[in-house]
Design a protein around this motif. Structure first.
Motif, PDB file in Angstrom:
ATOM      1  N   MET A 126     -40.790 -89.593 -16.463  1.00 51.98           N
ATOM      2  CA  MET A 126     -42.118 -89.675 -16.642  1.00 51.98           C
ATOM      3  C   MET A 126     -42.467 -90.875 -17.412  1.00 51.98           C
ATOM      4  O   MET A 126     -43.421 -91.762 -17.171  1.00 51.98           O
ATOM      5  CB  MET A 126     -42.711 -88.687 -17.427  1.00 51.98           C
ATOM      6  N   HIS A 127     -41.685 -91.283 -18.261  1.00 50.53           N
ATOM      7  CA  HIS A 127     -41.576 -92.597 -19.037  1.00 50.53           C
ATOM      8  C   HIS A 127     -41.539 -93.789 -18.090  1.00 50.53           C
ATOM      9  O   HIS A 127     -42.217 -94.842 -18.195  1.00 50.53           O
ATOM     10  CB  HIS A 127     -40.740 -92.732 -20.084  1.00 50.53           C
ATOM     11  N   SER A 129     -42.254 -94.005 -14.949  1.00 50.84           N
ATOM     12  CA  SER A 129     -43.718 -93.781 -14.204  1.00 50.84           C
ATOM     13  C   SER A 129     -44.721 -94.526 -14.962  1.00 50.84           C
ATOM     14  O   SER A 129     -45.430 -95.295 -14.225  1.00 50.84           O
ATOM     15  CB  SER A 129     -43.817 -92.510 -13.871  1.00 50.84           C
ATOM     16  N   GLU A 130     -44.935 -94.251 -16.212  1.00 50.46           N
ATOM     17  CA  GLU A 130     -46.033 -95.049 -16.969  1.00 50.46           C
ATOM     18  C   GLU A 130     -45.508 -96.604 -17.091  1.00 50.46           C
ATOM     19  O   GLU A 130     -46.590 -97.235 -17.185  1.00 50.46           O
ATOM     20  CB  GLU A 130     -45.898 -94.483 -18.331  1.00 50.46           C
ATOM     21  N   TRP A 147     -39.590 -85.374  -9.580  1.00 53.30           N
ATOM     22  CA  TRP A 147     -40.918 -84.625  -9.878  1.00 53.30           C
ATOM     23  C   TRP A 147     -41.844 -85.708 -10.646  1.00 53.30           C
ATOM     24  O   TRP A 147     -42.997 -85.275 -10.564  1.00 53.30           O
ATOM     25  CB  TRP A 147     -40.593 -83.442 -10.740  1.00 53.30           C
ATOM     26  N   ALA A 148     -41.219 -86.820 -11.031  1.00 53.98           N
ATOM     27  CA  ALA A 148     -42.440 -87.855 -11.575  1.00 53.98           C
ATOM     28  C   ALA A 148     -42.797 -88.721 -10.322  1.00 53.98           C
ATOM     29  O   ALA A 148     -41.840 -89.521  -9.772  1.00 53.98           O
ATOM     30  CB  ALA A 148     -41.695 -88.704 -12.497  1.00 53.98           C
ATOM     31  N   LEU A 242     -45.066 -78.471 -14.989  1.00 50.61           N
ATOM     32  CA  LEU A 242     -44.476 -79.567 -15.211  1.00 50.61           C
ATOM     33  C   LEU A 242     -44.336 -79.636 -16.648  1.00 50.61           C
ATOM     34  O   LEU A 242     -43.266 -79.876 -17.164  1.00 50.61           O
ATOM     35  CB  LEU A 242     -45.265 -80.783 -14.391  1.00 50.61           C
ATOM     36  N   GLU A 243     -45.241 -78.997 -17.503  1.00 52.09           N
ATOM     37  CA  GLU A 243     -45.355 -79.007 -18.886  1.00 52.09           C
ATOM     38  C   GLU A 243     -44.107 -78.234 -19.453  1.00 52.09           C
ATOM     39  O   GLU A 243     -43.543 -78.702 -20.330  1.00 52.09           O
ATOM     40  CB  GLU A 243     -46.720 -78.611 -19.461  1.00 52.09           C
ATOM     41  N   MET A 246     -40.639 -79.844 -18.767  1.00 51.58           N
ATOM     42  CA  MET A 246     -40.445 -80.875 -19.571  1.00 51.58           C
ATOM     43  C   MET A 246     -39.837 -80.277 -20.856  1.00 51.58           C
ATOM     44  O   MET A 246     -38.710 -80.944 -21.117  1.00 51.58           O
ATOM     45  CB  MET A 246     -41.530 -81.680 -20.375  1.00 51.58           C
TER      46      MET A 246
END
Length: 502
Positions: A126-127, A129-130, A147-148, A242-243, A246
Motif C-alpha cells: 500500500m505504501h 502504491s501511494e 491486493w494493492a 482490506l482493512e 492489513m
C-alpha cells in the motif's frame, strides 16, 4: 560509492518510508549497520553475508557502512535483509543502482539465498502504491502484495532469480491475486433450544454492532449463542476486508495472500495478559482487540479475567482504536469491535437454584460480579439473563427460524444504517454520536416521557443514556420504523444492567 534502496518501517498500521544507504569506502574491512537498528536488523549482516556467499560472491575488502535513514526512527524486524542486500549489491556494481530506486523492497534472507516471508507485506505494498513505485517481496507473499492495485510486484523466490530478473537474463512471472476465502459456516441458531430472549438480544446486537453481556448458569448455552453470532453478521465489504487484512498482515497471520470476507471472531482465554489483549510487547504488535477489528471479541468467563486487563478495554470500546505508548514508539491500532461477554452469576454458577447454590449465596454473587468494574459494565449496551434449559425443552424439535432468517433481518438493518451514516463514515448505530444521534434516534413524545422517567428511576449515566438511545434506534430499524417509539425505548430499557439479585 553509495547505493540507495527504499523500504519501510512499520508503526502500527502505518508504513513509514526508510532509505537504505550503502557505502563502500577505503579502510579496514568492516560491515556495520547504523540508524537505530534492533537486534534482528543488526543480525542481518550475517544473513546477508551468508546469502551472498551462497551465490558465489564475497564481500569486498572495504569498509561497508549501511545507514537506515531517518536515523532517529527505530528499525525492527527481519524485512530489512533484502533491501540491505540489494543496496550492497548496488554499491558493488552487481546490479544497476538506478533501477533499484523505482522499488520498495521487503523480505528476510535465508542463509542459502532464499527470500522468505516477513510480516507487513500488504502495508508495504500500500505504501509503494501511494509512492507510485514497484514492490520487491518474497515469492510466498506475492499474492498478498497484489491486493494493492496498480503497482508492479516482483515476487522472487531467491536472490539469484531476483538478480536475473533485474538484469533481464530471466523473467519472473507476475504473482496471481490472492484468493477470497468463502465464509465458513458455524453453529446455527436452530441448534439453540429455547432462549428466545437471549436470541432476540443477539439479533439486536448483530444489527446495531452493540456490546452484549450474557449471564447465566453453566450449560445454559451462552457460548453456543456467541458462536452463532458470526453466522448472522453481514460479510465484510471489500474495503473492510482490506482493512482487516492489513491488521492480519502486520501480525503475520495473512497466509498465502488469502483474504476472507468473514468477520473476525476472537475468543482469548481468561489468562490473557494486557499486552495480549490490547497489543504491545517488546516489538509492538496488535492484540486480540485489534485482531477482532470489525468483528467480534468474545470474552468467556468475564470475571475470571484480571481486572486491569478488562479495564484496559475501556478506551478501545469507546474510541474504536488502541493507543500503545512506549518509550521509543507511540503506535495506534484500529479496534472497532463488538464485545460479546459471558459470565456465571456467581462462582458456583447456581445462584438462582437453592438446591445447587453454595452456602455463601447470595453474598458470593456480589463478590463475583464486583470483579468486573462498573465503568466496564457501563460500556455494555445489552445485558441479558440466560436461564437454564430443561430436558423437556431439549427434547423439542429444532426451531423453525435459524441463522439464515435472522441474518436477512440483520443485513436489512445494517444496510439502512449504512445509507444513513454514509456521509459521516458511520457503519452502525453503535457509532452514532452527537448530531447524528439527535437527528436519527430522538424518540417520539411517548418514548421521550418513558425515557425521562426511566433515566431518573434507574439513575442512568450520560453514557448509559446515549447507549440506550442507540439500542432503541436499532430496535426501530429492525421493525422498519423511521421514528423511535415508546415500544422501542421500552425494549431497550429492558436490556440495561440491573442490580445483582439478592
Amino acid at each position: 560509492m553509495v547505493a540507495l534502496v527504499r523500504t519501510v518501517a512499520y508503526l502500527g498500521l502505518e508504513a513509514r518510508s526508510v532509505e537504505v544507504q550503502c557505502q563502500l569506502a577505503s579502510g579496514l574491512p568492516r560491515f556495520s549497520v547504523v540508524g537505530l537498528p534492533d537486534k534482528a536488523v543488526s543480525e542481518s549482516r550475517e544473513r546477508v553475508q551468508a546469502a551472498l556467499a551462497a551465490m558465489g560472491l564475497a564481500l569486498p575488502p572495504k569498509r561497508i557502512t549501511v545507514n537506515l535513514s531517518p536515523a532517529d526512527l527505530p528499525k525492527d524486524g527481519s524485512h530489512y535483509d533484502l533491501p540491505i542486500a540489494l543496496a550492497l549489491l548496488g554499491a558493488m556494481g552487481v546490479v544497476d543502482r538506478e533501477q533499484l530506486v523505482d522499488f520498495v523492497a521487503v523480505g528476510e534472507l535465508a542463509l542459502d539465498g532464499r527470500i522468505v516471508g516477513s510480516p507487513g507485506v500488504l502495508l508495504a505494498a500500500m505504501h509503494a502504491s501511494e509512492a507510485e513505485c514497484g514492490l520487491i517481496c518474497p515469492a510466498a507473499q506475492g499474492a498478498e502484495a497484489r491486493w494493492a492495485s496498480g503497482i508492479p510486484v516482483i515476487a522472487a523466490p531467491d536472490l539469484v532469480s531476483l538478480l536475473g530478473h533485474l538484469k533481464g537474463t530471466q523473467q519472473l512471472s507476475a504473482p496471481q491475486l490472492g484468493e477470497v476465502e468463502e465464509m465458513v459456516p458455524g453453529p446455527d441458531l436452530k441448534q439453540v433450544k429455547g432462549q428466545e430472549t437471549a436470541k432476540r438480544a443477539l439479533e439486536i446486537a448483530a444489527a446495531g454492532g452493540h456490546n452484549l453481556l450474557m449471564s447465566g448458569p453453566p450449560g445454559a448455552g451462552k457460548s453456543l449463542l456467541a458462536a452463532c453470532l458470526p453466522g448472522i453478521l453481514p460479510p465484510l465489504t471489500p474495503a473492510e476486508a482490506l482493512e482487516v487484512s492489513m491488521v492480519q498482515s502486520v501480525a503475520g497471520l495473512l497466509e498465502g495472500g488469502r483474504i476472507s470476507r468473514s468477520r473476525p471472531f476472537r475468543a482469548p482465554h481468561h489468562s490473557a495478559s494486557m499486552a495480549a489483549l490490547t497489543g504491545g510487547g517488546l516489538k509492538v504488535r496488535p492484540g486480540e482487540v485489534s485482531l477482532a477489528h470489525l468483528g467480534v471479541l468474545f470474552l468467556d468467563e468475564l470475571p475470571e479475567f484480571q481486572r486491569p486487563v478488562l479495564d484496559s478495554l475501556r478506551q478501545p470500546l469507546e474510541t474504536g482504536k488502541v493507543d500503545v505508548a512506549r518509550a521509543n514508539a507511540h503506535v495506534t491500532f484500529p479496534a472497532r469491535v463488538q464485545l460479546i461477554a459471558a459470565m456465571n452469576p456467581c462462582r458456583c454458577g447456581h445462584l438462582g437454584d437453592p438446591s445447587l447454590a453454595c452456602s455463601r449465596a447470595p453474598k458470593c454473587a456480589a463478590d463475583y460480579q464486583s470483579k468486573v468494574s462498573g465503568p466496564m459494565l457501563d460500556r455494555i449496551d445489552l445485558h441479558v439473563e440466560v436461564e437454564p434449559v430443561s430436558a423437556a425443552d431439549l427434547a423439542l424439535p429444532p426451531p423453525a427460524e435459524g441463522s439464515a432468517e435472522v441474518a436477512a433481518r440483520v443485513a436489512a438493518a445494517r444496510a439502512l444504517q449504512g445509507r444513513r451514516g454514509e456521509e459521516a463514515g458511520v457503519r452502525t448505530n453503535a457509532e452514532l454520536d452527537g448530531d447524528m444521534l439527535e437527528r436519527f434516534a430522538t424518540p417520539d413524545e411517548a418514548g421521550r416521557t418513558l425515557l425521562m422517567q426511566a433515566a431518573e428511576a434507574m439513575r442512568l449515566s450520560a453514557r448509559s443514556y446515549v447507549r440506550m438511545l442507540r439500542v432503541a434506534r436499532t430496535i426501530a430499524d429492525l421493525a422498519h420504523s423511521k421514528q423511535v417509539g415508546r415500544v422501542h425505548v421500552a425494549e431497550a430499557l429492558s436490556y440495561r444492567r440491573q442490580a445483582p439479585r439478592a
